[in-house]
Design a protein around this motif. Structure first.
Motif, mmCIF file in Angstrom:
data_model
loop_
_atom_site.group_PDB
_atom_site.id
_atom_site.type_symbol
_atom_site.label_atom_id
_atom_site.label_comp_id
_atom_site.label_asym_id
_atom_site.label_seq_id
_atom_site.Cartn_x
_atom_site.Cartn_y
_atom_site.Cartn_z
ATOM 1 N N GLU A 129 -4.340 -0.499 -1.611
ATOM 2 C CA GLU A 129 -5.140 0.715 -1.524
ATOM 3 C C GLU A 129 -5.598 1.287 -2.867
ATOM 4 O OE1 GLU A 129 -5.061 5.014 0.769
ATOM 5 O OE2 GLU A 129 -3.170 3.975 0.428
ATOM 6 N N TYR A 130 -4.697 1.495 -3.832
ATOM 7 C CA TYR A 130 -5.084 2.174 -5.061
ATOM 8 C C TYR A 130 -4.201 1.751 -6.238
ATOM 9 C CZ TYR A 130 -0.945 5.096 -4.816
ATOM 10 O OH TYR A 130 0.361 5.523 -4.795
ATOM 11 N N SER A 149 -9.635 2.007 -6.468
ATOM 12 C CA SER A 149 -9.469 1.990 -5.019
ATOM 13 C C SER A 149 -9.981 0.654 -4.493
ATOM 14 C CB SER A 149 -10.264 3.141 -4.393
ATOM 15 O OG SER A 149 -10.240 3.070 -2.985
#
Length: 190
Positions: A129-130, A149
């Motif tokens: 995700e990040y 991201s």
């Protein structure tokens, strides 16, 4: 008199503990990831958040848009970061070659244009995700925080996480940018 001394001692200790808490919070942002897995960090990321002390950054932040970065291994065990971004209505590509440092998730980068060296550290990552990155100049006054991201759409919680991270690093609200998406130069899939 003894109780006044005890009171002052208690206040001084309380103040020191409070200061230690502030220092610990700042230091926590610098904790290196001992379990960093470089192979999971590979692939496409989008620059969803940026903050910097650079005068160039402050001048250009209003015209910035999201860029995509592909992270790939280099032959020397480091990373190649190839970023594609919109500049003057044209797509440009730029590659940074990061050299591995002794700490997992930490790399050095020497700018071929300016000759300056910076230390880039992945300080927090959820590989799906990040990623939060912290970049500091070693031989020059430069500091930048980056939020990568995996998608162009960012959850509000991640924006808040990045803003908090930036403020702990000493950035002010006006130096934090969440670049808008653009249809040009960005591809969700390769």
């Amino acid at each position: 008199m003894a109780s006044l001394r005890s009171l002052w001692t208690g206040l001084v200790l309380l103040g020191m503990l409070g200061m230690l808490g502030v220092l610990q919070t700042a230091a926590q942002a610098q904790i290196l990831l001992s379990d960093f897995q470089q192979e999971k960090f590979m692939g496409r990321w989008f620059s969803a958040g940026l903050a910097s002390n650079s005068s160039w950054f402050r001048e250009k932040k209003a015209s910035m848009s999201m860029c995509s970065t592909v992270v790939a291994p280099s032959a020397d065990g480091g990373l190649n970061l190839t970023s594609t971004f919109l500049r003057k209505d044209q797509c440009e590509t730029w590659t940074m070659q990061l050299q591995p440092s002794e700490n997992p998730g930490s790399y050095s980068y020497q700018s071929p244009r300016w000759g300056h060296t910076s230390l880039i550290s992945v300080v927090e990552v959820n590989y799906d995700e990040y990623a939060l990155l912290d970049t500091k100049g070693i031989d020059h006054d430069f500091h930048m925080a980056t939020l990568y991201s995996r998608t162009q759409t960012l959850r509000a919680e991640l924006k808040e996480k990045f803003s908090t991270f930036c403020k702990v690093q000493g950035f002010t609200e006006d130096t934090i940018v969440f670049p808008p998406q653009t249809d040009k130069c960005l591809k969700e899939k390769e």
